[in-house]
Every structure is written in C-alpha cells, then in structure tokens.
Design a protein around this motif. Structure first.
Motif, short mmCIF file in Angstrom:
data_model
loop_
_atom_site.label_atom_id
_atom_site.label_comp_id
_atom_site.label_asym_id
_atom_site.label_seq_id
_atom_site.Cartn_x
_atom_site.Cartn_y
_atom_site.Cartn_z
N LEU A 1 0.83 -1.20 0.00
CA LEU A 1 0.00 0.00 0.00
C LEU A 1 0.87 1.25 0.00
O LEU A 1 0.57 2.23 -0.70
N SER B 1 -6.37 -4.99 -8.94
CA SER B 1 -6.85 -4.59 -7.61
C SER B 1 -7.66 -3.29 -7.71
O SER B 1 -7.37 -2.43 -8.55
N VAL C 1 -7.91 -1.38 -5.02
CA VAL C 1 -7.33 -0.51 -3.98
C VAL C 1 -6.81 0.82 -4.53
O VAL C 1 -7.03 1.86 -3.90
N PRO C 2 -6.13 0.84 -5.69
CA PRO C 2 -5.64 2.13 -6.20
C PRO C 2 -6.75 3.16 -6.41
O PRO C 2 -6.54 4.36 -6.21
N ALA D 1 -3.90 -0.35 -10.93
CA ALA D 1 -5.06 -1.24 -10.75
C ALA D 1 -5.07 -2.34 -11.81
O ALA D 1 -5.36 -3.50 -11.51
N ILE E 1 -9.46 3.36 -4.62
CA ILE E 1 -9.82 3.83 -3.28
C ILE E 1 -8.81 4.88 -2.81
O ILE E 1 -9.18 5.92 -2.25
N VAL E 2 -7.52 4.60 -3.04
CA VAL E 2 -6.47 5.56 -2.68
C VAL E 2 -6.67 6.87 -3.42
O VAL E 2 -6.57 7.96 -2.84
N GLN F 1 -2.02 -4.78 -11.10
CA GLN F 1 -2.15 -5.54 -9.86
C GLN F 1 -3.50 -6.26 -9.75
O GLN F 1 -3.73 -7.00 -8.80
#
Length: 216
Positions: free
Chosen positions: A3, A182, A184-185, A177, A187-188, A180
C-alpha cells in the motif's frame, strides 16, 4: 505491491494533478473576466461571437475538448503532438473553465443595482474606477459560492487528463489497478481527491469570511 509503494507512486501523479489544477485557475480566472467583458461589449458582433463560443465550450464535453486541443493540430495541420502533454491539457482546461467563470462573472455583474453606478457617477468616479473600486469587490463576494463549486469540480475533472495519456494521479492509479488486478488504487485515488477537495473548501470558506465586509 504494498500500500505504501502504491501511495508513493500515486503521490507522484498527484503532483501533476496539482499542476493541472493550479495552472488552470491561474489562467482561467482572469481569462473568464476578459470573456465576460467581451460578451458585454457594445460592439454587437464581438458580443455575439463571444457568446457563441461560450455556448460551444459549455455545451460540449471537456473530454472532447482535451482530445481536440491535444490531437487536433496533428489531424488538421499535421503538426506533431506535443511531447509535454501538460501544455495542451492546461490550455483545454483553461479555455473550458474560463467559459464557466465568464458566465458566473456576468451573472454577478448584472445582479448589481443600477443605483450603485449612479451613486458612483455622482461622486465623480469614472466607469473604470466604479467597476474596480465599487462593483468588482461586491461581485466577487456574491459569486464566491459559485466559484467555489467550480473549483471543487475542477479538482475532480483533472482526472479527465487520462484521456490524452497524461500521467496524473488517476492515470497512474488506473495503471496500477490494471497491473495488480486490484481496486485498492481507486480507493487511494478517492482519498486523495477527497482530502484535496476538503482543503480547497476550507480555504474558500476562509476567503468568503474574509470578504464579509462586502456582504449586502
């Protein structure tokens, strides 16, 4: 990818997002006033052309304008696409937002009572002095909430630079994203935008309070 590494990589993109944001404001705010004055020109053809241009800029997507400014010169005149994508991106953003700011300025100016101008004339002020010293400060105070809304929108609109492959924060997050697999990027990125907007809203609220003297 951890992260923290993700945040650092997107932080680099955030710097470019800030560049788009601040340069757009630097150019679009004064340009908007110039456009407003042209739209209110006593020369009818100038006023009509200006209003027509404003209607085009407000009536077409910013994404389309970004593509037109970035790649249009190549397709129309066979001029090579600028390697520094920040230049066409800032040009497109500045022109687009100048059109919106121009309408906000116009509404503020037209909302001023005629008595303000008449009183200034009685006191011996010229038209320029009346506008700069009496009208403009009150107009700014009146339109600040609308200007704030546009500035908040600008923070989010910077993400549209991904359409011309400019490596701002959203573009970097999208690339991470994809690589990976994912979410999460994103969200960041959302956190970055939220904090940025929170800071902008706080600063603008302070500016509004500082101009309370002009509240009518």
């Amino acid at each position: 990818m951890t992260l923290w590494t993700m945040i650092i990589k997107m932080g680099d993109g955030f710097g470019k997002t800030c560049a788009i944001f601040f340069l757009t404001l630097l150019f679009s705010l004064p340009l908007g006033m110039i456009v407003t004055l042209l739209s209110k020109s006593k020369i009818k053809i100038v006023a009509k052309i200006t209003r027509f241009v404003i209607s085009i800029l407000r009536g077409t997507p910013l994404m389309l304008q970004l593509i037109a400014v970035t790649y249009g010169p190549y397709y129309l005149f066979h001029i090579s696409v600028s390697r520094e994508k920040l230049i066409p991106v800032v040009i497109a953003f500045s022109i687009n937002y100048a059109a919106y700011f121009a309408e906000i300025y116009r509404s503020g100016i037209e909302s001023m009572p005629v008595g303000q101008y008449e009183a200034a004339a009685v006191l011996g002020y010229s038209k320029t002095q009346t506008f700069i010293k009496i009208i403009l400060p009150q107009v700014i105070r009146r339109i600040l909430p609308s200007i704030t809304n546009e500035i908040v929108t600008l923070v989010k609109d910077t993400s549209l630079a991904f359409t011309v492959s400019y490596q701002e924060m959203f573009t970097v997050g999208k690339q991470i994203a994809n690589s990976q697999t994912s979410f999460v990027p994103f969200i960041v990125a959302g956190v970055f935008y939220y904090v940025f907007n929170a800071v902008v809203s706080f600063v603008m609220s302070k500016v509004e309070k500082s101009m309370g003297y002009y509240k009518m």
